[in-house]
Write a protein that holds these residues in place. Structure first.
Motif, mmCIF file in Angstrom:
data_model
loop_
_atom_site.group_PDB
_atom_site.id
_atom_site.type_symbol
_atom_site.label_atom_id
_atom_site.label_comp_id
_atom_site.label_asym_id
_atom_site.label_seq_id
_atom_site.Cartn_x
_atom_site.Cartn_y
_atom_site.Cartn_z
ATOM 1 N N ILE A 44 0.839 -1.213 0.000
ATOM 2 C CA ILE A 44 0.000 0.000 0.000
ATOM 3 C C ILE A 44 0.867 1.254 0.000
ATOM 4 O O ILE A 44 0.590 2.217 -0.727
ATOM 5 N N ALA A 48 0.939 4.016 -2.932
ATOM 6 C CA ALA A 48 0.591 5.404 -2.607
ATOM 7 C C ALA A 48 1.644 6.374 -3.138
ATOM 8 O O ALA A 48 1.316 7.508 -3.508
ATOM 9 N N GLU A 53 -3.887 7.263 -6.872
ATOM 10 C CA GLU A 53 -5.270 6.976 -7.262
ATOM 11 C C GLU A 53 -5.578 5.484 -7.222
ATOM 12 O O GLU A 53 -6.735 5.080 -7.122
ATOM 13 N N VAL A 55 -4.701 3.288 -4.899
ATOM 14 C CA VAL A 55 -4.796 2.721 -3.551
ATOM 15 C C VAL A 55 -6.217 2.267 -3.237
ATOM 16 O O VAL A 55 -6.428 1.154 -2.736
ATOM 17 N N ALA A 56 -7.208 3.092 -3.531
ATOM 18 C CA ALA A 56 -8.607 2.725 -3.233
ATOM 19 C C ALA A 56 -8.996 1.446 -3.965
ATOM 20 O O ALA A 56 -9.669 0.577 -3.409
ATOM 21 N N GLY A 57 -8.552 1.302 -5.207
ATOM 22 C CA GLY A 57 -8.884 0.112 -5.994
ATOM 23 C C GLY A 57 -8.288 -1.158 -5.424
ATOM 24 O O GLY A 57 -8.966 -2.190 -5.330
ATOM 25 N N LEU A 59 -7.278 -1.621 -2.328
ATOM 26 C CA LEU A 59 -7.909 -1.883 -1.026
ATOM 27 C C LEU A 59 -9.253 -2.583 -1.219
ATOM 28 O O LEU A 59 -9.593 -3.508 -0.474
ATOM 29 N N GLN A 60 -10.001 -2.157 -2.221
ATOM 30 C CA GLN A 60 -11.288 -2.790 -2.522
ATOM 31 C C GLN A 60 -11.071 -4.251 -2.955
ATOM 32 O O GLN A 60 -11.832 -5.132 -2.556
ATOM 33 N N ASP A 61 -10.022 -4.516 -3.740
ATOM 34 C CA ASP A 61 -9.713 -5.890 -4.156
ATOM 35 C C ASP A 61 -9.382 -6.773 -2.954
ATOM 36 O O ASP A 61 -9.787 -7.936 -2.892
ATOM 37 N N GLU A 63 -10.498 -6.228 0.168
ATOM 38 C CA GLU A 63 -11.751 -6.366 0.917
ATOM 39 C C GLU A 63 -12.682 -7.397 0.286
ATOM 40 O O GLU A 63 -13.391 -8.125 0.977
#
Length: 171
Positions: A44, A48, A53, A55-57, A59-61, A63
């Motif tokens: 991460i 970053a 941009e 990072v959110a993607g 993190l979702q993967d 989760e």
């Protein structure tokens, strides 16, 4: 499932920190392998830096279970026959199966995937296995070259732990 091999130069240095009682000792306490939470944090943090941009993607993967990681362990690779021996932490439940020689058992930190899958208990290790890393790592005899002796196996090093003083002594 896929294993990703990180080939490092011989004698590369890493610090795999462990949880310590207080912040004064945390940098001095190191583990023998890369914990999954440290690996996750590194992924991460690097992302970053190079692509904020993204990072959110990722993190979702994580989760959603699209990306799963485990801790980083060692692989002994034989170039001659392209054989790889994967090592995993010694299961904690093996401790209940030790009937004698607890000192030898407790020294072992990692076992080969072959030993893990065979389910050999500590009392069966002398028959089927050889100790590497001066007794800290256990491998099935079938994992190693046929000519491998117990004495030679003990000298094989997967890693070295070094301890440096916190304060340099000045002359």
């Amino acid at each position: 499932m896929q294993a990703v091999l990180l080939r490092c130069k011989p004698r590369s240095r890493f610090h795999f920190g462990l949880i310590a009682p207080d912040e004064n000792t945390s940098l001095n306490t190191a583990g023998a392998w890369l914990p999954s939470d440290t690996l996750f944090s590194a992924i991460i943090n690097v992302l970053a830096e190079i692509n904020p941009e993204g990072v959110a993607g990722i993190l979702q993967d994580f989760e959603q279970g699209k990306v799963l990681i485990s801790s980083g362990f060692y692989v002994l690779e034989y170039i001659e026959d392209e054989r790889k021996v994967y090592f995993l932490p010694k299961p904690a439940h093996y401790g209940t199966a030790v009937s004698h020689d607890f000192k030898t058992y407790s020294r072992v930190k990692l076992i080969s995937k072959t030993v893990w899958e065979a389910g050999w208990l500590p009392d069966e290790w002398p028959e089927h296995c050889l100790w590497l890393q001066n007794g800290e790592v256990l491998a099935a005899k079938s994992d190693l070259p046929e000519a491998m002796t117990a004495e030679k196996a003990r000298t094989i090093r997967l890693y070295e732990m070094e301890d440096y003083p916190r304060v340099k002594v000045h002359t």
